[in-house]
Motif scaffolding. Sequence first.
Motif, PDB file in Angstrom:
ATOM      1  N   GLY A  67      43.195  49.571  43.174  1.00 25.07           N
ATOM      2  CA  GLY A  67      43.089  48.195  42.690  1.00 25.07           C
ATOM      3  C   GLY A  67      42.267  47.293  43.587  1.00 25.07           C
ATOM      4  N   LYS A  68      42.364  45.992  43.281  1.00 24.15           N
ATOM      5  CA  LYS A  68      41.700  44.971  44.078  1.00 24.15           C
ATOM      6  C   LYS A  68      42.565  43.719  44.067  1.00 24.15           C
ATOM      7  N   THR A  69      42.391  42.887  45.082  1.00 20.43           N
ATOM      8  CA  THR A  69      43.079  41.609  45.170  1.00 20.43           C
ATOM      9  C   THR A  69      42.041  40.517  45.310  1.00 20.43           C
ATOM     10  N   VAL A  70      42.116  39.540  44.420  1.00 16.56           N
ATOM     11  CA  VAL A  70      41.264  38.363  44.528  1.00 16.56           C
ATOM     12  C   VAL A  70      42.121  37.285  45.180  1.00 16.56           C
ATOM     13  N   ARG A  71      41.620  36.761  46.307  1.00 11.45           N
ATOM     14  CA  ARG A  71      42.368  35.769  47.074  1.00 11.45           C
ATOM     15  C   ARG A  71      41.617  34.446  47.074  1.00 11.45           C
TER      16      ARG A  71
END
Length: 154
Positions: A136-140
């Motif tokens: 996955g990925k995390t957008v912060r």
Amino acid sequence: MNQPAPQLTTSPHTFTQLLSSTRRGARLARLLTVSQLQSWSAPQDLTERAEIVVAELAANAVLHGRLPGRSFRLTLVLDPPVDRLRVEVTDARGDLYPQIATGSDTDDAPRPGGRGLSLVTALADHWDCVPYPPTGKTVRAVLSTRGKAAAVTR
């Protein structure tokens, strides 16, 4: 006898919730953000900006980061001593990273979207995207409790 007084520190407030990768899940992320920030007595300006940022990031997670049977995660971390709110939206698609739409608004070709991250850029102090292993990925996004507009005009 002459011991220094203990320092009281305020720990950051943290909220995390898994939500379904549906339009309803994105809407719930927005509503939960407002409710949680109000329960933490966050400034109204911060709550309003965070509501828009979460709405855009959650919508992107549902539209572009969805994999069947996988949820997305909303995390809010409010740290009053440093006047900062961190918003994180994690989805299952680590192969698709967010990009701000480029091109002129006068292009004749219809564009179905692509302006959401421009809103995030305008409302947040900064944002980035990092991998969330294994896939996955995390957008912060980080929002100052003083407000980006106030910091620019000073």
